[in-house]
Write a protein that holds these residues in place. Structure first.
Motif, short mmCIF file in Angstrom:
data_model
loop_
_atom_site.label_atom_id
_atom_site.label_comp_id
_atom_site.label_asym_id
_atom_site.label_seq_id
_atom_site.Cartn_x
_atom_site.Cartn_y
_atom_site.Cartn_z
N SER A 181 4.63 -14.83 -3.45
CA SER A 181 3.71 -15.39 -4.44
C SER A 181 2.26 -15.01 -4.16
CB SER A 181 3.83 -16.92 -4.46
OG SER A 181 5.11 -17.33 -4.88
N PHE A 182 1.90 -14.92 -2.89
CA PHE A 182 0.51 -14.62 -2.53
C PHE A 182 0.10 -13.20 -2.93
CE2 PHE A 182 1.44 -18.20 0.28
CZ PHE A 182 0.31 -18.97 0.10
N PHE A 183 1.09 -12.37 -3.26
CA PHE A 183 0.80 -11.02 -3.73
C PHE A 183 1.00 -10.90 -5.24
CE2 PHE A 183 1.92 -10.54 0.74
CZ PHE A 183 0.88 -9.75 1.21
N GLY A 184 1.29 -12.03 -5.90
CA GLY A 184 1.42 -12.02 -7.35
C GLY A 184 2.83 -12.06 -7.88
N ALA A 185 3.84 -12.25 -7.01
CA ALA A 185 5.23 -12.30 -7.46
C ALA A 185 5.52 -13.62 -8.15
CB ALA A 185 6.18 -12.11 -6.29
N HIS A 186 6.05 -13.57 -9.36
CA HIS A 186 6.34 -14.81 -10.09
C HIS A 186 7.63 -15.45 -9.60
CE1 HIS A 186 8.71 -11.70 -12.07
NE2 HIS A 186 9.47 -12.65 -12.58
N ALA A 187 8.56 -14.67 -9.05
CA ALA A 187 9.84 -15.21 -8.58
C ALA A 187 10.54 -14.18 -7.72
CB ALA A 187 10.73 -15.59 -9.77
N VAL A 188 11.29 -14.66 -6.75
CA VAL A 188 12.20 -13.84 -5.96
C VAL A 188 13.52 -14.58 -5.93
CG1 VAL A 188 12.75 -12.92 -3.68
CG2 VAL A 188 10.42 -12.74 -4.55
N ASN A 189 14.57 -13.94 -6.40
CA ASN A 189 15.87 -14.63 -6.52
C ASN A 189 16.99 -13.60 -6.51
OD1 ASN A 189 14.28 -14.87 -9.47
ND2 ASN A 189 16.24 -13.75 -9.54
N THR A 190 18.21 -14.08 -6.58
CA THR A 190 19.34 -13.16 -6.67
C THR A 190 19.42 -12.58 -8.08
OG1 THR A 190 20.87 -14.95 -7.26
CG2 THR A 190 20.62 -14.42 -4.91
N ALA A 191 20.08 -11.44 -8.20
CA ALA A 191 20.12 -10.71 -9.47
C ALA A 191 21.55 -10.53 -9.96
CB ALA A 191 19.46 -9.34 -9.29
N GLY A 192 21.84 -11.13 -11.12
CA GLY A 192 23.19 -11.06 -11.68
C GLY A 192 23.67 -9.65 -11.98
N PRO A 193 22.96 -8.88 -12.83
CA PRO A 193 23.45 -7.55 -13.20
C PRO A 193 23.66 -6.62 -12.02
CG PRO A 193 21.70 -8.25 -14.68
CD PRO A 193 21.75 -9.26 -13.58
N MET A 194 22.75 -6.63 -11.04
CA MET A 194 22.89 -5.73 -9.89
C MET A 194 23.98 -6.22 -8.93
SD MET A 194 19.01 -4.52 -9.16
CE MET A 194 18.47 -6.21 -8.99
N THR A 195 24.11 -7.53 -8.83
CA THR A 195 25.24 -8.06 -8.06
C THR A 195 26.55 -7.64 -8.70
OG1 THR A 195 23.99 -9.97 -7.25
CG2 THR A 195 26.39 -10.18 -7.28
N ALA A 196 26.58 -7.64 -10.03
CA ALA A 196 27.79 -7.22 -10.76
C ALA A 196 28.15 -5.78 -10.44
CB ALA A 196 27.58 -7.38 -12.26
N ILE A 197 27.15 -4.91 -10.36
CA ILE A 197 27.40 -3.50 -10.05
C ILE A 197 27.91 -3.36 -8.61
CG2 ILE A 197 26.30 -1.25 -9.74
CD1 ILE A 197 24.35 -2.07 -12.00
N CYS A 198 27.27 -4.05 -7.69
CA CYS A 198 27.65 -3.95 -6.27
C CYS A 198 29.00 -4.60 -5.98
CB CYS A 198 26.56 -4.58 -5.39
SG CYS A 198 24.97 -3.72 -5.46
N ALA A 199 29.34 -5.65 -6.74
CA ALA A 199 30.60 -6.38 -6.51
C ALA A 199 31.76 -5.78 -7.28
CB ALA A 199 30.43 -7.85 -6.91
N SER A 200 31.53 -4.76 -8.07
CA SER A 200 32.58 -4.19 -8.92
C SER A 200 33.66 -3.49 -8.09
CB SER A 200 31.98 -3.19 -9.91
OG SER A 200 31.46 -2.07 -9.22
N ASP A 201 34.81 -3.29 -8.70
CA ASP A 201 35.92 -2.61 -8.03
C ASP A 201 35.55 -1.19 -7.62
OD1 ASP A 201 37.41 -4.88 -8.40
OD2 ASP A 201 38.41 -4.15 -10.21
N GLU A 202 34.61 -0.58 -8.35
CA GLU A 202 34.17 0.78 -8.02
C GLU A 202 33.48 0.86 -6.67
OE1 GLU A 202 33.85 -0.61 -10.95
OE2 GLU A 202 34.96 0.73 -12.28
#
Length: 409
Positions: free
Chosen positions: A267-288
């Protein structure tokens, strides 16, 4: 010794499958979402230095979050930031100063931390029926598949070739992830036909700017509460649902706690949020991504690439802007196929909560936005209300089953 064994295990799981998924996830997260922040910073009146600092903060600390959670829990948990939150903040920056916005970011992270430490997040996620969560995931993620098909109309050559290569690779090239094949072919083809626009590429190194917060009641009411809701009920909820769909047991409270801690410093550098990411988790968790127990390596690599993107944002952003948008949308859609299929199966294969799952699907797919809160939360809330009205007996059975599973009952 324990740390050495962790890195040895990670190294063994960095296969062509996990590496390709990690790269695809990073390309997805570092293209379209980055452009949203750039546009939001411009409309909010931020300087070039403040914009680069914002990008550094969300990508560097988001990448570290994903790397940390992946290594700690051995699950493919990608870290990033709330895209919806970036849109919310962009609109608010015309009413509040950057220090006031940063003060609101800090309060939002404190809210998420309290809810995570208290364990309320785990309790809520355990109470929500799985078919409803899966219905929401399908509804929210379906747009990526639809945009993939729409990209064929925009650029039949680039998008069409990527899809054809994906299908043929799935059928005939078993050792190479089909998404990687599609990505390589589409990028090479775009270079050959000169679809990359490097005409306006200008870059220079910019140091991240440390900003001190100012606390405003209006800013806290306008930003802190909506951001906390978005992080918990939209971003983390998507990640939780996706991991559940792929057979993992996501650490929901820990994702909120560590996300808020990383987000506090960002936040001190201007970040509005840091959290987990659904779409990228979906790519990494895929069967591929290969065998289930090794898929965390994909999100760990994605975290490293994300953090690197943040450090070199001033140099990399112009290249991102030059990439054809159809490549990003097509590859993202192809990467989501496995998650969509498994989520559809879980959402609608059981006879329980079918009406709720259906409403979660259509509300999630609608993209509705009320009070600056997006469709994922309304999909959960609306579908639960529908189920409580129509499928109350399913809730009663669920509660009885959970009570019978408790020790000593």
């Amino acid at each position: 010794m324990k740390d050495n064994s962790r890195f040895k295990d990670l190294n063994e799981n960095l296969t062509i499958n996990t590496v390709s998924s990690g790269i695809v996830a990073a390309i997805f997260g570092c293209t379209g979402p980055a452009l949203i922040i750039i546009g939001g910073a411009s409309s909010g009146g931020l300087t070039h230095e403040q914009t680069i600092s914002w990008l550094f903060a969300v990508y560097f600390f988001g990448g570290l979050l994903g790397l940390f959670l992946s290594m700690k829990y051995k699950q493919p948990i990608a870290g990033a930031y709330s895209i919806a939150g970036a849109v919310l903040v962009a609109a608010a920056l015309s009413h509040f100063s950057l220090p006031e916005a940063i003060g609101a970011y800090l309060v939002a992270n404190l809210m998420v931390l309290i809810l995570g430490v208290s364990g309320l997040i785990d309790k809520v996620m355990n109470w929500i029926p799985v078919p409803i969560v899966m219905g929401m995931i399908v509804g929210v993620m379906m747009r990526f598949a639809i945009e993939m098909i729409a990209s064929v109309e925009v650029s039949p050559l680039l998008a069409g070739s990527a899809i054809i290569v994906y299908l043929f690779s799935s059928r005939f090239i078993k050792k190479v992830p089909p998404v990687l094949s599609a990505l390589v072919v589409s990028v090479l083809l775009a270079l050959v036909i000169n679809e990359f626009n490097f005409s306006n590429v200008q870059s220079s190194f910019v140091l991240p700017q440390l900003e001190m917060p100012a606390f405003s009641v209006n800013a806290i009411m306008s930003l802190s509460i909506p951001l906390a809701i978005l992080i918990i009920c939209t971003e983390n909820a998507q990640t939780t649902g996706i991991l559940m769909a792929k057979g993992f047991k996501p650490p929901s409270s820990a994702m909120a706690v560590f996300g808020s801690i990383f987000g506090f410093f960002a936040s001190f550098f201007g970040a509005h949020a840091v959290n987990t990411a659904g779409p990228m988790t979906a790519i990494c968790a895929s069967d591929e991504s290969g065998k289930k127990e090794g898929r965390y390596a994909a999100s760990a690599l994605n975290g490293v690439l994300f953090a690197s993107f943040g450090v070199f944002a001033a140099y990399v952003v112009p290249i991102v802007i030059a990439m054809p948008a159809v490549i990003v949308s097509t590859i993202a859609g192809l990467a989501m196929i496995g998650v969509l299929l498994s989520s559809l199966k879980i959402a609608f294969s059981d006879s329980k909560f079918q009406m709720g799952a259906f409403f979660a699907f259509i509300i999630g797919m609608s993209g509705v936005n009320f009070f600056n809160i997006g469709a994922p939360l309304w999909a959960i809330v609306g579908s639960i209300l529908v189920s409580l009205l129509i499928e109350r007996h399913d809730f009663e059975k669920k509660i009885k089953t959970e009570q019978n599973l408790k020790p000593g009952v």
